[in-house]
Enzyme design. Structure first.
Site, mmCIF file in Angstrom:
data_model
loop_
_atom_site.group_PDB
_atom_site.id
_atom_site.type_symbol
_atom_site.label_atom_id
_atom_site.label_comp_id
_atom_site.label_asym_id
_atom_site.label_seq_id
_atom_site.Cartn_x
_atom_site.Cartn_y
_atom_site.Cartn_z
ATOM 1 N N LYS A 126 0.802 -1.223 0.000
ATOM 2 C CA LYS A 126 0.000 0.000 0.000
ATOM 3 C C LYS A 126 0.837 1.276 0.000
ATOM 4 C CE LYS A 126 -4.575 -1.271 0.636
ATOM 5 N NZ LYS A 126 -4.508 -2.593 1.190
ATOM 6 N N SER A 141 -8.777 -0.032 6.893
ATOM 7 C CA SER A 141 -8.719 -1.032 7.956
ATOM 8 C C SER A 141 -7.282 -1.230 8.420
ATOM 9 C CB SER A 141 -9.313 -2.351 7.473
ATOM 10 O OG SER A 141 -8.572 -2.838 6.386
ATOM 11 N N GLU A 155 -9.944 -13.854 -3.897
ATOM 12 C CA GLU A 155 -10.727 -13.224 -2.825
ATOM 13 C C GLU A 155 -10.937 -14.210 -1.688
ATOM 14 O OE1 GLU A 155 -13.982 -10.155 -4.272
ATOM 15 O OE2 GLU A 155 -14.296 -12.080 -5.250
ATOM 16 N N GLY A 163 -16.067 -13.474 1.109
ATOM 17 C CA GLY A 163 -16.317 -12.138 0.553
ATOM 18 C C GLY A 163 -15.975 -12.094 -0.924
ATOM 19 N N ASP A 200 -17.254 -10.751 -3.574
ATOM 20 C CA ASP A 200 -18.083 -9.776 -4.302
ATOM 21 C C ASP A 200 -17.578 -9.525 -5.722
ATOM 22 O OD1 ASP A 200 -16.053 -8.405 -2.473
ATOM 23 O OD2 ASP A 200 -16.448 -6.868 -3.964
ATOM 24 N N SER A 207 1.122 -9.866 -0.479
ATOM 25 C CA SER A 207 0.790 -8.444 -0.394
ATOM 26 C C SER A 207 1.168 -7.746 0.906
ATOM 27 C CB SER A 207 -0.696 -8.244 -0.674
ATOM 28 O OG SER A 207 -1.467 -8.958 0.266
HETATM 29 C C1 LIG Z 1 -5.272 -3.626 0.927
HETATM 30 C C2 LIG Z 1 -4.697 -4.972 0.917
HETATM 31 C C3 LIG Z 1 -5.124 -5.940 -0.008
HETATM 32 C C4 LIG Z 1 -6.220 -5.677 -1.002
HETATM 33 O O1 LIG Z 1 -5.844 -4.691 -1.940
HETATM 34 P P1 LIG Z 1 -6.922 -3.967 -2.887
HETATM 35 O O2 LIG Z 1 -6.153 -2.968 -3.636
HETATM 36 O O3 LIG Z 1 -7.975 -3.364 -2.000
HETATM 37 O O4 LIG Z 1 -7.515 -5.039 -3.741
HETATM 38 C C5 LIG Z 1 -4.490 -7.158 0.012
HETATM 39 N N1 LIG Z 1 -3.518 -7.455 0.896
HETATM 40 C C6 LIG Z 1 -3.094 -6.570 1.808
HETATM 41 C C7 LIG Z 1 -2.017 -6.962 2.747
HETATM 42 C C8 LIG Z 1 -3.660 -5.287 1.845
HETATM 43 O O5 LIG Z 1 -3.235 -4.411 2.758
#
Ligand SMILES: *Cc1c(COP(=O)(O)O)cnc(C)c1O
Length: 328
Positions: free
Chosen positions: A54, A79, A210, A214, A216, A310
């Protein structure tokens, strides 16, 4: 119809991020390859600044503020990981930041956000509307709202994760990925990554993952419009989104080939795999993409597969509790 972001937007984001973001490692695992019959290339964004990808989108978005916007600063609702990302990006760019976070967000994320010098406003996610709170703060203080996923600069920034992974695969003499697995909440990460893949790895199958509770976006792509769901009960707290964004959906419709799901038990099993075999701490949401490969959700044998890991932000007590439950 033109997509909301182009490959050039991702290259421009990469230029802005180069001096400040980590170029996170691409890791391999013989155990993972043996288990799947594929060649997996993990992009370790759990090792990114603030512990998740992010930072890429937030820094890219804030660095494009006008002087007047910089003066008033940024406001965001999240969150957790997006909050930390905006807080750190604001500090690096010398501007104020206010973050609207759910009262039940992981304590480590709230503390980290405050630690970057940002103001934190807590709300109850079952009864209050975070977007309304964020918009009100923006209006009262003249701050610029930075959405967690539905913004072209955020999406382009996130796309630099796949850009780097594909560049590193090619530089290592492996060739571009034939499939790319990306976890999916609101779709910011996968939108950017899909645009990067379309340009650098034509023919690469882009697969979103996903939480099963959830799904969606899986539903939305099936019927061709954005579906909203109630707050999903899942340990993947970074993917508890209620619906995709307008912009992310426009990209996903065009550039994402398939969306699959992973259960909480599969996420825990994948967390255990990362810890035991790769010595990586990965948060449940960060395990979504890898779970689709390691838990056999997707048939990938014989293919070169990019996997975006991620994020890695999880309280150690929670990490230990999840891993100490008997293996499913
Ligand atoms: C925000 C986040 C996601 C999801 O990312 P999106 O861009 O909302 O699809 C996945 N993994 C982690 C660790 C995140 O912080």
């Amino acid at each position: 119809m033109a997509l909301p972001i182009s490959f050039d937007d991702i290259l421009a984001a990469a230029d802005r991020l180069r001096p400040v973001a980590h170029r996170t490692p691409m890791m391999r695992s013989a155990a993972a390859d043996a288990r799947t019959g594929a060649q997996l290339f993990f992009k370790c964004e759990n090792l990114q600044r603030i512990g998740a990808f992010k930072f890429r989108g937030a820094y890219n978005a804030l660095s494009r503020f006008s002087p007047a916007q910089r003066q008033a600063g940024a406001v965001a609702f999240s969150s957790g990981n997006h909050a930390q990302a905006v807080a750190l990006a604001a500090r690096l760019l010398g501007m104020p930041a206010t973050l609207v976070m759910p009262r039940d967000a992981p304590a480590i994320k709230v503390a980290a956000t405050r630690g970057y010098g940002a103001e934190v406003v807590l709300y109850d996610r079952r009864t209050e509307d975070r977007e309304a709170i964020g918009r009100q703060l923006a209006a009262e203080r003249g701050m610029t709202l930075v959405p967690p996923y539905d913004h072209p600069d955020v999406m382009a920034g996130q796309g630099t994760a796949a850009l780097e992974l594909i560049e590193d695969m090619i530089a290592a003499g492996e060739g571009p990925p034939e499939a790319l697995l990306v976890c999916l909440g609101g779709g910011g990460l996968i939108s950017g990554c899909a645009v990067a893949a379309r340009h650098l790895a034509p023919g690469c199958r882009v697969i979103g993952v996903e939480p099963q509770a959830g799904n969606d976006v899986q539903q939305s792509l099936a019927i061709g419009r954005i579906v909203s769901i109630p707050l999903p009960e899942t340990i993947a707290d970074g993917a508890q989104t209620l619906h995709a964004g307008e912009l992310t959906f426009a990209v996903m419709r065009e550039c994402v080939d398939e969306v699959v799901t992973a259960t909480d038990a599969q996420l825990v099993s994948t967390m255990r795999f990362f810890a035991e075999r790769m010595k990586l701490v990965v948060e449940p949401t960060g395990c979504l993409a890898a779970a689709a490969a390691l838990e056999g959700v997707c048939a990938l044998a014989g293919r070169r597969v990019g996997v975006i890991v991620s994020g890695g932000n999880i309280d150690m007590a929670r990490f230990a509790a999840l891993l100490s439950a008997p293996a499913a």
